[in-house]
Design a protein around this motif. Structure first.
Motif, mmCIF file in Angstrom:
data_model
loop_
_atom_site.group_PDB
_atom_site.id
_atom_site.type_symbol
_atom_site.label_atom_id
_atom_site.label_comp_id
_atom_site.label_asym_id
_atom_site.label_seq_id
_atom_site.Cartn_x
_atom_site.Cartn_y
_atom_site.Cartn_z
ATOM 1 N N ALA A 121 29.191 80.292 86.444
ATOM 2 C CA ALA A 121 28.316 79.410 87.222
ATOM 3 C C ALA A 121 27.948 78.149 86.436
ATOM 4 O O ALA A 121 27.924 77.045 86.996
ATOM 5 N N VAL A 122 27.669 78.308 85.147
ATOM 6 C CA VAL A 122 27.312 77.149 84.317
ATOM 7 C C VAL A 122 28.485 76.177 84.234
ATOM 8 O O VAL A 122 28.327 74.963 84.435
ATOM 9 N N PHE A 123 29.684 76.700 83.969
ATOM 10 C CA PHE A 123 30.846 75.813 83.852
ATOM 11 C C PHE A 123 31.240 75.201 85.199
ATOM 12 O O PHE A 123 31.696 74.062 85.247
ATOM 13 N N LEU A 124 31.036 75.920 86.291
ATOM 14 C CA LEU A 124 31.329 75.363 87.610
ATOM 15 C C LEU A 124 30.385 74.207 87.927
ATOM 16 O O LEU A 124 30.812 73.120 88.316
ATOM 17 N N THR A 125 29.087 74.438 87.727
ATOM 18 C CA THR A 125 28.088 73.413 88.035
ATOM 19 C C THR A 125 28.304 72.151 87.194
ATOM 20 O O THR A 125 28.359 71.035 87.724
ATOM 21 N N LEU A 126 28.426 72.333 85.887
ATOM 22 C CA LEU A 126 28.607 71.174 85.011
ATOM 23 C C LEU A 126 29.994 70.562 85.155
ATOM 24 O O LEU A 126 30.172 69.356 84.991
#
Length: 198
Positions: A147-152
């Motif tokens: 989720a962190v890598f998708l959002t950023l």
């Protein structure tokens, strides 16, 4: 994942996603040559493809990749060869309004699939999953990392596409566009050199 590890995860994602590398150089070149709108499938392929790769590596392939030197070396050199070909395509791109029949941005599927042969993506995936996915809670921590890598990644890709498109306003002559494409190709080649040195 321990709460105190979350800022480190975000810092790693920002450092790896926003700095120059093959994906970002290609997105900037595509934004400059084809405009933001036509680059959207490429951008979304990168932004969703890498988190998907992280999830799969975190849950299944990370141990296999770390255990097999042959697999790592095959991927490293095969990915480097593909990146050299992409650098060549960027360097020789005709640019905005090009009459070349094969001049087009990457499709969603091509950009998504490219993550699996991109040595930088593999290095990032193995590093992130080995540091932040906990054996005691693999599904939960893998979901958080993804989720962190998708959002950023959505923000990073859009930034590089917009930067390329903004630069296109100054690339009004064939000579300037050629220089820009050569610089983007050189960034890809430099990232290859950095990756194969390790």
């Amino acid at each position: 994942m321990l709460p105190e590890a979350f800022p480190a995860l975000v810092a790693l994602a920002i450092a790896t996603l926003f700095t120059p590398g093959p994906n970002n150089a290609m997105l900037a070149a595509s934004g400059a040559n084809f405009g933001f709108r036509r680059t959207i499938p490429h951008w979304l392929g990168v932004a969703t493809g890498f988190p998907l790769m992280l999830l799969v590596v975190g849950l299944a392939l990370g141990g296999l990749f770390q255990a097999s030197a042959i697999l790592r070396e095959t991927l490293r050199w095969g990915g480097a060869a593909l990146l050299l070909w992409i650098a060549w395509k960027v360097a020789t791109s005709g640019g905005i309004g090009s009459k070349s029949a094969d001049a087009r941005p990457m499709t969603y599927i091509e950009a998504l699939g490219f993550q699996w042969v991109n040595p930088k993506a593999w290095s990032m995936a193995v590093a992130a999953t080995s540091q932040f996915i906990l054996p005691a809670a693999p599904i939960t921590t893998a979901a958080i990392v993804t989720a962190v890598f998708l959002t950023l990644g959505l923000g990073s890709g859009a930034t590089w596409c917009y930067a390329g498109q903004a630069i296109a306003r100054w690339l009004t002559t064939a000579k300037r566009l050629k220089v820009f494409n050569l610089v983007m190709a050189a960034l890809i080649v430099l990232s290859i050199v950095e990756l194969v040195r390790h």
